[in-house]
Design a protein around this motif. Structure first.
Motif, PDB file in Angstrom:
ATOM      1  N   GLY A 407     -43.469  58.853  25.950  1.00 11.94           N
ATOM      2  CA  GLY A 407     -42.222  59.451  25.485  1.00 11.94           C
ATOM      3  C   GLY A 407     -41.496  58.617  24.451  1.00 11.94           C
ATOM      4  O   GLY A 407     -40.544  59.095  23.807  1.00 11.94           O
ATOM      5  N   LEU A 408     -41.928  57.374  24.256  1.00 16.69           N
ATOM      6  CA  LEU A 408     -41.316  56.522  23.242  1.00 16.69           C
ATOM      7  C   LEU A 408     -41.968  56.689  21.877  1.00 16.69           C
ATOM      8  O   LEU A 408     -41.536  56.080  20.901  1.00 16.69           O
ATOM      9  CB  LEU A 408     -41.412  55.046  23.671  1.00 16.69           C
ATOM     10  CG  LEU A 408     -40.692  54.686  24.978  1.00 16.69           C
ATOM     11  CD1 LEU A 408     -40.961  53.231  25.341  1.00 16.69           C
ATOM     12  CD2 LEU A 408     -39.189  54.936  24.855  1.00 16.69           C
ATOM     13  N   THR A 409     -43.023  57.508  21.801  1.00 13.93           N
ATOM     14  CA  THR A 409     -43.736  57.724  20.538  1.00 13.93           C
ATOM     15  C   THR A 409     -43.200  58.970  19.834  1.00 13.93           C
ATOM     16  O   THR A 409     -42.474  59.771  20.430  1.00 13.93           O
ATOM     17  CB  THR A 409     -45.237  57.882  20.817  1.00 13.93           C
ATOM     18  OG1 THR A 409     -45.436  59.031  21.650  1.00 13.93           O
ATOM     19  CG2 THR A 409     -45.789  56.649  21.524  1.00 13.93           C
ATOM     20  N   TYR A 491     -32.493  55.741  21.897  1.00 13.51           N
ATOM     21  CA  TYR A 491     -33.316  54.621  22.318  1.00 13.51           C
ATOM     22  C   TYR A 491     -33.925  54.830  23.712  1.00 13.51           C
ATOM     23  O   TYR A 491     -34.783  54.038  24.127  1.00 13.51           O
ATOM     24  CB  TYR A 491     -32.488  53.339  22.280  1.00 13.51           C
ATOM     25  CG  TYR A 491     -32.026  53.009  20.877  1.00 13.51           C
ATOM     26  CD1 TYR A 491     -32.922  52.573  19.914  1.00 13.51           C
ATOM     27  CD2 TYR A 491     -30.694  53.170  20.517  1.00 13.51           C
ATOM     28  CE1 TYR A 491     -32.492  52.289  18.619  1.00 13.51           C
ATOM     29  CE2 TYR A 491     -30.260  52.888  19.236  1.00 13.51           C
ATOM     30  CZ  TYR A 491     -31.167  52.446  18.290  1.00 13.51           C
ATOM     31  OH  TYR A 491     -30.750  52.182  17.002  1.00 13.51           O
ATOM     32  N   ILE A 492     -33.495  55.864  24.412  1.00 16.65           N
ATOM     33  CA  ILE A 492     -34.166  56.229  25.668  1.00 16.65           C
ATOM     34  C   ILE A 492     -35.518  56.868  25.366  1.00 16.65           C
ATOM     35  O   ILE A 492     -36.452  56.787  26.162  1.00 16.65           O
ATOM     36  CB  ILE A 492     -33.283  57.181  26.490  1.00 16.65           C
ATOM     37  CG1 ILE A 492     -31.992  56.466  26.893  1.00 16.65           C
ATOM     38  CG2 ILE A 492     -34.014  57.694  27.726  1.00 16.65           C
ATOM     39  CD1 ILE A 492     -31.030  57.357  27.651  1.00 16.65           C
ATOM     40  N   SER A 493     -35.621  57.465  24.203  1.00 15.74           N
ATOM     41  CA  SER A 493     -36.838  58.177  23.844  1.00 15.74           C
ATOM     42  C   SER A 493     -37.548  57.575  22.640  1.00 15.74           C
ATOM     43  O   SER A 493     -38.521  58.147  22.164  1.00 15.74           O
ATOM     44  CB  SER A 493     -36.507  59.650  23.550  1.00 15.74           C
ATOM     45  OG  SER A 493     -37.660  60.411  23.380  1.00 15.74           O
ATOM     46  N   CYS A 494     -37.094  56.457  22.153  1.00 14.55           N
ATOM     47  CA  CYS A 494     -37.721  55.874  20.960  1.00 14.55           C
ATOM     48  C   CYS A 494     -37.518  54.368  20.940  1.00 14.55           C
ATOM     49  O   CYS A 494     -36.400  53.884  21.188  1.00 14.55           O
ATOM     50  CB  CYS A 494     -37.127  56.508  19.691  1.00 14.55           C
ATOM     51  SG  CYS A 494     -37.832  55.845  18.156  1.00 14.55           S
ATOM     52  N   VAL A 495     -38.586  53.660  20.635  1.00 16.20           N
ATOM     53  CA  VAL A 495     -38.537  52.213  20.418  1.00 16.20           C
ATOM     54  C   VAL A 495     -39.337  51.921  19.155  1.00 16.20           C
ATOM     55  O   VAL A 495     -40.505  52.327  19.061  1.00 16.20           O
ATOM     56  CB  VAL A 495     -39.128  51.434  21.612  1.00 16.20           C
ATOM     57  CG1 VAL A 495     -39.248  49.952  21.271  1.00 16.20           C
ATOM     58  CG2 VAL A 495     -38.279  51.629  22.846  1.00 16.20           C
ATOM     59  N   PRO A 496     -38.725  51.273  18.139  1.00 14.05           N
ATOM     60  CA  PRO A 496     -39.484  50.959  16.912  1.00 14.05           C
ATOM     61  C   PRO A 496     -40.727  50.145  17.226  1.00 14.05           C
ATOM     62  O   PRO A 496     -40.698  49.207  18.028  1.00 14.05           O
ATOM     63  CB  PRO A 496     -38.478  50.147  16.080  1.00 14.05           C
ATOM     64  CG  PRO A 496     -37.146  50.551  16.609  1.00 14.05           C
ATOM     65  CD  PRO A 496     -37.340  50.795  18.069  1.00 14.05           C
ATOM     66  N   PHE A 497     -41.839  50.519  16.598  1.00 12.64           N
ATOM     67  CA  PHE A 497     -43.116  49.861  16.902  1.00 12.64           C
ATOM     68  C   PHE A 497     -43.983  49.855  15.644  1.00 12.64           C
ATOM     69  O   PHE A 497     -43.993  50.840  14.874  1.00 12.64           O
ATOM     70  CB  PHE A 497     -43.821  50.618  18.037  1.00 12.64           C
ATOM     71  CG  PHE A 497     -45.095  49.966  18.490  1.00 12.64           C
ATOM     72  CD1 PHE A 497     -45.058  48.956  19.436  1.00 12.64           C
ATOM     73  CD2 PHE A 497     -46.320  50.356  17.975  1.00 12.64           C
ATOM     74  CE1 PHE A 497     -46.234  48.356  19.861  1.00 12.64           C
ATOM     75  CE2 PHE A 497     -47.492  49.760  18.382  1.00 12.64           C
ATOM     76  CZ  PHE A 497     -47.451  48.762  19.337  1.00 12.64           C
ATOM     77  N   PRO A 498     -44.738  48.771  15.440  1.00 12.97           N
ATOM     78  CA  PRO A 498     -44.745  47.489  16.168  1.00 12.97           C
ATOM     79  C   PRO A 498     -43.630  46.577  15.676  1.00 12.97           C
ATOM     80  O   PRO A 498     -42.949  46.899  14.699  1.00 12.97           O
ATOM     81  CB  PRO A 498     -46.126  46.936  15.818  1.00 12.97           C
ATOM     82  CG  PRO A 498     -46.415  47.464  14.464  1.00 12.97           C
ATOM     83  CD  PRO A 498     -45.808  48.841  14.420  1.00 12.97           C
ATOM     84  N   PRO A 499     -43.451  45.448  16.317  1.00 10.42           N
ATOM     85  CA  PRO A 499     -42.408  44.523  15.844  1.00 10.42           C
ATOM     86  C   PRO A 499     -42.710  44.021  14.427  1.00 10.42           C
ATOM     87  O   PRO A 499     -43.863  43.959  14.000  1.00 10.42           O
ATOM     88  CB  PRO A 499     -42.493  43.371  16.864  1.00 10.42           C
ATOM     89  CG  PRO A 499     -43.147  43.970  18.076  1.00 10.42           C
ATOM     90  CD  PRO A 499     -44.107  44.992  17.555  1.00 10.42           C
ATOM     91  N   GLY A 500     -41.668  43.694  13.702  1.00  9.17           N
ATOM     92  CA  GLY A 500     -41.828  43.218  12.330  1.00  9.17           C
ATOM     93  C   GLY A 500     -41.269  44.226  11.338  1.00  9.17           C
ATOM     94  O   GLY A 500     -40.658  45.236  11.701  1.00  9.17           O
ATOM     95  N   ASP A 501     -41.503  43.946  10.047  1.00 11.30           N
ATOM     96  CA  ASP A 501     -40.950  44.797   8.995  1.00 11.30           C
ATOM     97  C   ASP A 501     -41.777  46.051   8.756  1.00 11.30           C
ATOM     98  O   ASP A 501     -41.242  47.113   8.450  1.00 11.30           O
ATOM     99  CB  ASP A 501     -40.835  43.986   7.695  1.00 11.30           C
ATOM    100  CG  ASP A 501     -39.857  42.820   7.823  1.00 11.30           C
ATOM    101  OD1 ASP A 501     -38.929  42.949   8.663  1.00 11.30           O
ATOM    102  OD2 ASP A 501     -40.039  41.810   7.123  1.00 11.30           O
TER     103      ASP A 501
END
Length: 574
Positions: A407-409, A491-501
């Motif tokens: 669900g975070l994608t 942010y309950i349904s999304c997390v930026p991925f992958p870390p970095g720019d």
């Protein structure tokens, strides 16, 4: 020749045997050792007279004996009738306080009373009151425990019948049982069936009906709950077809992982086939988009995980509770979850049957919580069985965790999952039957008010779900279709991925930006400039000739990057 001595001896024995203690003694003629008479009678008349007197005495004595016997029989018959009437009156007087001691159950588990044990009282008329009191769930758990003692006779008999049915089931099935959620639901279904049989046996005893053996009862239920999960199969079939249709609309091309990490089509293809878009629902009146996303998936990873969960969880629920319960636990939570997602995340599009699957999981949790004590009762489960049940809980929790990660994608959101689970839990409390209800029953003299209260409590979860869907639908209709009442909910349904720019996906509002395109005047088809409308409403004039973009679709894919690079704010002003 005169008769022999032995012959005379036999004659005398016969003559003595004809009389009794009170009979006159017949005098025989005196004979010598050769059998000749020593003193013959004087005449035949005297001999005949003696024989007649003897026969008359015998007849009178026999007549008196017959009369005496008849008088005694009459007296005994009168006494028996009197005793019978007395016992009948006592039974009628003490009927309310009468209780029976049950004999050892027979080999079929139905039980039979010994000859010295009186039969249980029967209800012969509607005016006759028979105690049929209501037991609590706590009493059920205590009664089925190994240490239970001093149970009421009626309850003790039912418990013994139930344990007999469990023993016969173990003898029939052995240790063979499916693993996972299907095994847990088969265990619950078996407990429910054995409790129903014990209650059926109690009812038959009370109403003098012939007993139905456990094996016959088990045969009759095979055509009921244990049927094929046709609703589950239908959902899987339609979702499979729609997965192929969506890929066909996307020209059978998988999008790059930076756009769709679930190995699937583009957002345009998903929108064309019916993905949820709050803007299109509210402002274009496309309300069917609250239902159509249930049959779509963001990619093959999403599709395979959901269909596996649908097959195992949905199939187990449907086999245990029927087609209608499975349909309610899938459709109502799926629609309710989509409405909640459309309100809280209007800037994103989403698809998937996850809302309905989470509804089925919520129904499983409701079923397990309702019947927790029976599932883990020591007297009914050995350590291996309890461990298997704990593993079912683990896999349910793991499935929830895995779907929340998905669900975070992009194109999948956790508000649909969360809403589906809550609606499934509420619907499960209404559609799933408690195992203890049939076993203890309701008092036959329950009032109409009690019946109304029980019905309202039984369907309270479904009523609350329908009311909640109506309220949230109204809130969605009154919204503008673009802004969220909760800015941080993304942010309950999304997390930026992958870390970095260099990220694959972001949690901003640039994915939905629009722009006016300008083509080179040389006629080459090269796009040279765009007027980009940023999420906050400002317009940016951006030159893109250096990127050498000739296709409109290529410019469309590059717009989110231009937004993040040139716009001052990447979020819609709330």
């Amino acid at each position: 020749m005169p008769p022999s001595t032995s012959s005379n001896s036999k004659t005398r024995s016969k003559q003595r045997g004809m009389g009794s203690a009170d009979s006159p003694i017949m005098i025989e003629e005196a004979r010598d050792h050769r059998g000749r008479p020593l003193d013959p009678p004087s005449s035949n008349t005297t001999k005949t007279s003696k024989i007649t007197e003897t026969s008359s005495a015998l007849f009178n004595q026999m007549n008196q004996s017959v009369k005496s016997l008849a008088q005694k029989a009459k007296s005994m018959n009168t006494a028996a009738n009197k005793n019978k009437n007395t016992n009948k009156n006592k039974s009628s007087t003490n009927h309310a306080n009468f209780s029976t001691v049950s004999a050892k159950a027979d080999s079929d588990g139905t039980g039979s009373s010994a000859s010295s044990t009186p039969p249980p009282p029967q209800r012969s008329s509607s005016n006759e009151s028979v105690e049929y009191r209501k037991y609590t769930v706590k009493e059920l758990i205590v009664s089925l425990d190994e240490t239970a003692s001093s149970l009421p006779p009626a309850l003790e008999r039912r418990v013994r019948d139930f344990k007999m049915a469990q023993q016969k089931r173990r003898e029939k099935q052995g240790d063979a049982r499916p693993w996972g959620i299907l095994g847990l639901y088969q265990h619950l279904s078996d407990i429910r069936a054995d409790l129903e049989w014990a209650e059926d046996a109690a009812w038959r005893r009370q109403n003098k009906e012939p007993y139905l053996s456990w094996s016959d009862f088990e045969e009759t239920r095979k055509g009921g709950n244990h049927n094929r999960p046709w609703f589950t199969y239908t959902v899987i079939l339609i979702c499979s077809i729609m997965m192929l249709v969506t890929m066909g609309v996307n020209d059978w091309v998988f999008e790059p992982l930076a756009i769709n990490p679930l190995l699937g089509p583009s957002s345009e293809a998903l929108l064309e086939t019916g993905a949820r878009s709050t803007d299109l629902i509210v402002n274009e009146g496309q309300w069917y988009r609250l239902l159509s996303p249930i049959l779509l998936h963001a990619g093959f990873v999403h599709f395979l995980l959901n269909m596996a969960a649908m097959y195992y969880i949905g199939g187990a629920v449907e086999q245990s509770h029927g087609h209608a319960s499975a349909a309610v636990l899938f459709v109502v939570p799926a629609v309710g979850g989509n409405i909640l997602s459309a309100i809280c995340l209007p800037q994103y599009i989403s698809v998937g049957a996850s809302g309905g699957i989470f509804g089925l999981i919520g129904g499983c949790v409701a079923d397990i919580s309702i019947n927790w004590n029976l599932l883990f009762l020591k007297s009914m489960n050995d350590k291996t069985e309890r461990w298997r049940h704990m593993m079912v809980l683990f896999w349910l929790a793991f499935d929830i965790f895995l779907n929340c990660m998905i669900g975070l994608t992009p194109f999948v959101d956790n508000f649909t999952h969360l809403g589906g689970f809550l609606y499934g839990l509420l619907c499960g409390l209404s559609t799933i039957e408690k195992l203890a209800v049939n076993f203890f029953g309701l008092s036959q003299g329950a009032s109409k008010m009690d019946n109304i209260k029980n019905t309202l409590f039984r369907f309270m979860g479904l009523i609350v779900s329908v009311i909640a869907i109506m309220i949230t639908t109204g809130l969605l209709a009154d919204s503008d279709g673009r802004t969220s009442p909760c800015h941080g909910c993304r942010y309950i349904s999304c997390v930026p991925f992958p870390p970095g720019d260099d990220k694959w996906w972001y949690c901003d509002d640039c994915d939905g930006v629009q722009a006016d395109l300008f083509v080179s005047i040389s006629g080459s088809g090269l796009y040279t400039d765009i007027d980009l409308t940023c999420p906050d409403g400002t317009i940016k004039d951006i030159g893109i000739a250096q990127d050498e973009l000739y296709e409109r679709s290529d410019v469309r894919r590059a717009l989110p990057g231009y937004c993040r690079e040139h716009c001052d704010s990447v979020f819609i002003n709330n």
